[in-house]
Motif scaffolding. Sequence first.
Motif, PDB file in Angstrom:
ATOM      1  N   SER A  22     -38.991  90.891 -37.971  1.00  0.00           N
ATOM      2  CA  SER A  22     -39.070  89.281 -38.041  1.00  0.00           C
ATOM      3  C   SER A  22     -38.007  89.429 -39.457  1.00  0.00           C
ATOM      4  CB  SER A  22     -40.426  88.653 -38.502  1.00  0.00           C
ATOM      5  OG  SER A  22     -40.782  89.268 -39.713  1.00  0.00           O
ATOM      6  N   GLY A  23     -37.980  87.981 -39.920  1.00  0.00           N
ATOM      7  CA  GLY A  23     -37.224  87.828 -41.057  1.00  0.00           C
ATOM      8  C   GLY A  23     -37.568  88.684 -42.328  1.00  0.00           C
ATOM      9  N   ARG A  24     -38.821  88.987 -42.400  1.00  0.00           N
ATOM     10  CA  ARG A  24     -39.559  89.856 -43.557  1.00  0.00           C
ATOM     11  C   ARG A  24     -40.013  91.019 -43.179  1.00  0.00           C
ATOM     12  NH1 ARG A  24     -44.193  86.269 -45.847  1.00  0.00           N
ATOM     13  NH2 ARG A  24     -45.101  88.520 -46.621  1.00  0.00           N
ATOM     14  N   LEU A  29     -44.284 104.867 -36.023  1.00  0.00           N
ATOM     15  CA  LEU A  29     -43.873 103.695 -36.756  1.00  0.00           C
ATOM     16  C   LEU A  29     -44.676 103.012 -37.921  1.00  0.00           C
ATOM     17  CD1 LEU A  29     -42.118 102.468 -33.412  1.00  0.00           C
ATOM     18  CD2 LEU A  29     -40.902 103.643 -35.180  1.00  0.00           C
ATOM     19  N   ILE A  30     -43.789 102.387 -38.823  1.00  0.00           N
ATOM     20  CA  ILE A  30     -44.393 101.866 -40.006  1.00  0.00           C
ATOM     21  C   ILE A  30     -43.783 100.414 -39.767  1.00  0.00           C
ATOM     22  CG2 ILE A  30     -44.806 101.895 -42.409  1.00  0.00           C
ATOM     23  CD1 ILE A  30     -44.690 104.813 -42.366  1.00  0.00           C
ATOM     24  N   ALA A  31     -44.671  99.245 -40.133  1.00  0.00           N
ATOM     25  CA  ALA A  31     -43.842  98.005 -40.284  1.00  0.00           C
ATOM     26  C   ALA A  31     -44.305  97.856 -41.940  1.00  0.00           C
ATOM     27  CB  ALA A  31     -44.876  96.990 -39.732  1.00  0.00           C
ATOM     28  N   ILE A  32     -43.122  97.588 -42.578  1.00  0.00           N
ATOM     29  CA  ILE A  32     -43.036  97.155 -44.177  1.00  0.00           C
ATOM     30  C   ILE A  32     -42.912  95.672 -43.995  1.00  0.00           C
ATOM     31  CG2 ILE A  32     -41.950  97.567 -46.132  1.00  0.00           C
ATOM     32  CD1 ILE A  32     -41.146 100.034 -45.306  1.00  0.00           C
ATOM     33  N   ASP A  33     -43.715  95.051 -45.044  1.00  0.00           N
ATOM     34  CA  ASP A  33     -43.417  93.758 -45.292  1.00  0.00           C
ATOM     35  C   ASP A  33     -42.947  93.416 -46.575  1.00  0.00           C
ATOM     36  OD1 ASP A  33     -44.453  90.612 -44.854  1.00  0.00           O
ATOM     37  OD2 ASP A  33     -44.960  90.935 -46.856  1.00  0.00           O
ATOM     38  N   VAL A  34     -41.542  92.958 -46.420  1.00  0.00           N
ATOM     39  CA  VAL A  34     -40.899  93.084 -47.478  1.00  0.00           C
ATOM     40  C   VAL A  34     -40.947  92.494 -48.867  1.00  0.00           C
ATOM     41  CG1 VAL A  34     -38.040  92.614 -48.197  1.00  0.00           C
ATOM     42  CG2 VAL A  34     -38.474  93.526 -45.967  1.00  0.00           C
TER      43      VAL A  34
END
Length: 296
Positions: free
Chosen positions: A212-214, A228-233
Amino acid sequence: MVVDRSWEIAFDALASRPVRAARMVLAAQGLDRNAVIVLDADSDAFVTVPGLPAHLSRETVSLSTDGTVLVFLTPQDDGAGPMRVVLHTLATGARREFASDDFMRAALAPDGALLAVLADLSNGPGIPGVGDESAGVALIETATGARRTLWSAEGYWEESSISWSPDGRLLAATYLTTDDVLTTVVLDLSGKELGSYAERVALPGPHSVWASGRELIVYPEPDDEGPLIAIDVPTGGERRFTRQGFEAYLAVSGGRVVRPSSSPGRFVTTDLNDGDERPFLTVSPAVAIDALDIVP
């Protein structure tokens, strides 16, 4: 979505023709020939792209977000000279080219106005350990060719990746620090670092990185068998998925992962937790895939 169904490619029987737009591109390496293959957005047929340079760098192949432009790097046609970023219009074969000795990989902004280019900005005596190695990101205006350096750091382009957020406001790039730590940075268009994530690597396909955008999708290094890892910027928070098999990640699209299966020439998709495995792509005879990019 492309990843919602399975596809078959008869590699030796592919037609070669222009298309208006593509939904997916593969840079394939067969036993006796190589090809850049696109999935025609209008006919859902696979075709090879005609008229490409002989020395095209297959691992750098990607698509514009609207699927109308093929993006890749290549040296001069004789295999010498500086690298060129090429924007190849699929419908007409028209090209725009941007040349430099330091180009490594490129991604086209969602609106097509800017190219983000990984650049080797090193200069100096070339002696290891004296701090002369510099990895950078340059922005090129596609209308004028004007170039500016957006960001740089001591390091090298290893496991290189560059990608735009869906809204075109942020960039993510993976580089190797001088301490040999693979690191992914997130930049805004002023060059400010909004995040730096050590031992986190983005996939090379520009449309595989941003969920997504973030939120970024990355994987851990040096443990390349990690999930896999999702990072919330904005917050730096992470969500870690699971992993059951250890074939290489090729792409992420629509919340599904593309990877090889255990059979040659066959590729599957799974969810981000490596579950719900489904057939995705069968290529006969079997080929190696050097690059895979799926547009949203």
